[in-house]
Design a protein around this motif. Sequence first.
Motif, PDB file in Angstrom:
ATOM      1  N   HIS A   3      13.586   4.598 -27.948  1.00 38.63           N
ATOM      2  CA  HIS A   3      14.404   3.573 -28.595  1.00 38.63           C
ATOM      3  C   HIS A   3      13.930   2.218 -28.095  1.00 38.63           C
ATOM      4  O   HIS A   3      14.017   1.927 -26.907  1.00 38.63           O
ATOM      5  N   THR A   4      13.460   1.407 -29.003  1.00 43.83           N
ATOM      6  CA  THR A   4      12.897   0.114 -28.624  1.00 43.83           C
ATOM      7  C   THR A   4      13.781  -1.021 -29.128  1.00 43.83           C
ATOM      8  O   THR A   4      14.673  -0.816 -29.945  1.00 43.83           O
ATOM      9  N   ALA A   5      13.504  -2.203 -28.617  1.00 46.81           N
ATOM     10  CA  ALA A   5      14.212  -3.408 -29.048  1.00 46.81           C
ATOM     11  C   ALA A   5      13.184  -4.459 -29.447  1.00 46.81           C
ATOM     12  O   ALA A   5      12.016  -4.401 -29.023  1.00 46.81           O
ATOM     13  N   THR A   7      12.824  -7.270 -28.361  1.00 45.10           N
ATOM     14  CA  THR A   7      12.372  -8.030 -27.195  1.00 45.10           C
ATOM     15  C   THR A   7      11.410  -7.250 -26.308  1.00 45.10           C
ATOM     16  O   THR A   7      10.857  -7.810 -25.366  1.00 45.10           O
ATOM     17  N   ASP A   8      11.204  -5.956 -26.576  1.00 45.08           N
ATOM     18  CA  ASP A   8      10.244  -5.169 -25.788  1.00 45.08           C
ATOM     19  C   ASP A   8       8.837  -5.690 -26.043  1.00 45.08           C
ATOM     20  O   ASP A   8       8.503  -6.088 -27.156  1.00 45.08           O
ATOM     21  N   ARG A   9       8.027  -5.686 -25.001  1.00 52.22           N
ATOM     22  CA  ARG A   9       6.630  -6.095 -25.214  1.00 52.22           C
ATOM     23  C   ARG A   9       5.825  -4.865 -25.634  1.00 52.22           C
ATOM     24  O   ARG A   9       6.166  -3.743 -25.296  1.00 52.22           O
ATOM     25  N   MET A  10       4.770  -5.117 -26.389  1.00 52.03           N
ATOM     26  CA  MET A  10       3.933  -4.031 -26.893  1.00 52.03           C
ATOM     27  C   MET A  10       2.601  -4.035 -26.141  1.00 52.03           C
ATOM     28  O   MET A  10       1.956  -5.074 -26.024  1.00 52.03           O
ATOM     29  N   VAL A  11       2.222  -2.861 -25.652  1.00 53.75           N
ATOM     30  CA  VAL A  11       0.942  -2.674 -24.965  1.00 53.75           C
ATOM     31  C   VAL A  11       0.156  -1.665 -25.786  1.00 53.75           C
ATOM     32  O   VAL A  11       0.590  -0.527 -25.961  1.00 53.75           O
ATOM     33  N   VAL A  12      -0.993  -2.080 -26.309  1.00 51.66           N
ATOM     34  CA  VAL A  12      -1.777  -1.228 -27.210  1.00 51.66           C
ATOM     35  C   VAL A  12      -2.939  -0.595 -26.460  1.00 51.66           C
ATOM     36  O   VAL A  12      -3.662  -1.267 -25.724  1.00 51.66           O
ATOM     37  N   ARG A  13      -3.106   0.698 -26.684  1.00 54.21           N
ATOM     38  CA  ARG A  13      -4.235   1.472 -26.146  1.00 54.21           C
ATOM     39  C   ARG A  13      -5.084   1.850 -27.346  1.00 54.21           C
ATOM     40  O   ARG A  13      -4.621   2.548 -28.239  1.00 54.21           O
ATOM     41  N   GLY A  14      -6.307   1.365 -27.399  1.00 57.32           N
ATOM     42  CA  GLY A  14      -7.152   1.542 -28.567  1.00 57.32           C
ATOM     43  C   GLY A  14      -7.118   0.262 -29.399  1.00 57.32           C
ATOM     44  O   GLY A  14      -6.639  -0.771 -28.945  1.00 57.32           O
ATOM     45  N   SER A  15      -7.604   0.342 -30.616  1.00 59.95           N
ATOM     46  CA  SER A  15      -7.661  -0.829 -31.490  1.00 59.95           C
ATOM     47  C   SER A  15      -6.826  -0.588 -32.740  1.00 59.95           C
ATOM     48  O   SER A  15      -7.028   0.419 -33.436  1.00 59.95           O
ATOM     49  N   LEU A  16      -5.907  -1.502 -33.023  1.00 60.40           N
ATOM     50  CA  LEU A  16      -5.092  -1.381 -34.231  1.00 60.40           C
ATOM     51  C   LEU A  16      -5.935  -1.459 -35.493  1.00 60.40           C
ATOM     52  O   LEU A  16      -5.508  -1.019 -36.556  1.00 60.40           O
ATOM     53  N   ALA A  17      -7.138  -2.005 -35.388  1.00 66.86           N
ATOM     54  CA  ALA A  17      -8.030  -2.128 -36.537  1.00 66.86           C
ATOM     55  C   ALA A  17      -8.769  -0.824 -36.838  1.00 66.86           C
ATOM     56  O   ALA A  17      -9.426  -0.710 -37.870  1.00 66.86           O
ATOM     57  N   GLN A  18      -8.679   0.158 -35.933  1.00 66.43           N
ATOM     58  CA  GLN A  18      -9.379   1.429 -36.109  1.00 66.43           C
ATOM     59  C   GLN A  18      -8.391   2.578 -36.017  1.00 66.43           C
ATOM     60  O   GLN A  18      -7.257   2.414 -35.571  1.00 66.43           O
ATOM     61  N   ASP A  19      -8.832   3.760 -36.417  1.00 65.89           N
ATOM     62  CA  ASP A  19      -8.015   4.959 -36.253  1.00 65.89           C
ATOM     63  C   ASP A  19      -7.962   5.326 -34.777  1.00 65.89           C
ATOM     64  O   ASP A  19      -8.913   5.106 -34.033  1.00 65.89           O
ATOM     65  N   GLY A  20      -6.862   5.890 -34.352  1.00 64.22           N
ATOM     66  CA  GLY A  20      -6.730   6.386 -33.000  1.00 64.22           C
ATOM     67  C   GLY A  20      -6.247   5.341 -32.010  1.00 64.22           C
ATOM     68  O   GLY A  20      -7.018   4.828 -31.220  1.00 64.22           O
ATOM     69  N   TRP A  21      -4.964   5.007 -32.073  1.00 61.59           N
ATOM     70  CA  TRP A  21      -4.372   4.052 -31.134  1.00 61.59           C
ATOM     71  C   TRP A  21      -2.939   4.460 -30.844  1.00 61.59           C
ATOM     72  O   TRP A  21      -2.353   5.268 -31.552  1.00 61.59           O
ATOM     73  N   ILE A  22      -2.402   3.901 -29.777  1.00 59.82           N
ATOM     74  CA  ILE A  22      -0.992   4.067 -29.460  1.00 59.82           C
ATOM     75  C   ILE A  22      -0.454   2.734 -28.980  1.00 59.82           C
ATOM     76  O   ILE A  22      -1.135   1.998 -28.265  1.00 59.82           O
ATOM     77  N   PHE A  24       2.582   1.247 -26.830  1.00 62.88           N
ATOM     78  CA  PHE A  24       3.688   1.505 -25.906  1.00 62.88           C
ATOM     79  C   PHE A  24       4.616   0.297 -25.964  1.00 62.88           C
ATOM     80  O   PHE A  24       4.158  -0.847 -25.985  1.00 62.88           O
ATOM     81  N   PHE A  25       5.907   0.536 -25.958  1.00 61.49           N
ATOM     82  CA  PHE A  25       6.887  -0.539 -25.911  1.00 61.49           C
ATOM     83  C   PHE A  25       7.528  -0.524 -24.532  1.00 61.49           C
ATOM     84  O   PHE A  25       8.005   0.519 -24.074  1.00 61.49           O
ATOM     85  N   VAL A  26       7.498  -1.673 -23.870  1.00 62.11           N
ATOM     86  CA  VAL A  26       7.917  -1.769 -22.473  1.00 62.11           C
ATOM     87  C   VAL A  26       9.007  -2.830 -22.353  1.00 62.11           C
ATOM     88  O   VAL A  26       8.853  -3.942 -22.850  1.00 62.11           O
ATOM     89  N   ARG A  27      10.091  -2.459 -21.680  1.00 61.38           N
ATOM     90  CA  ARG A  27      11.193  -3.383 -21.399  1.00 61.38           C
ATOM     91  C   ARG A  27      11.295  -3.526 -19.895  1.00 61.38           C
ATOM     92  O   ARG A  27      11.574  -2.561 -19.199  1.00 61.38           O
TER      93      ARG A  27
END
Length: 76
Positions: A3-5, A7-22, A24-27
């Motif tokens: 459950h995210t909000a 105001t949570d910051r987003m940390v991306v693993r991989g590239s949103l421009a390519q297939d295969g990413w995740i 993470f939402f961090v509070r």
Amino acid sequence: VGHTALTDRMVVRGSLAQDGWIAFFVRGERVTGAFALDRGEDLAVARELVGARTTLPDAVLADPEADLFEALEELL
């Protein structure tokens, strides 16, 4: 996963421009959720992080070479 909000910051693993990413939402210091595309193993770790109410440093979450399962085991 989780459950995210807005105001949570987003940390991306991989590239949103390519297939295969995740994303993470961090509070504060805790992973609150994740959304993934073709990263099933990472999503499994995200479920564990959310359930354990713990976190990993943003640099580890974002590093595609870091072993998230190993990092999680060290925390538990």
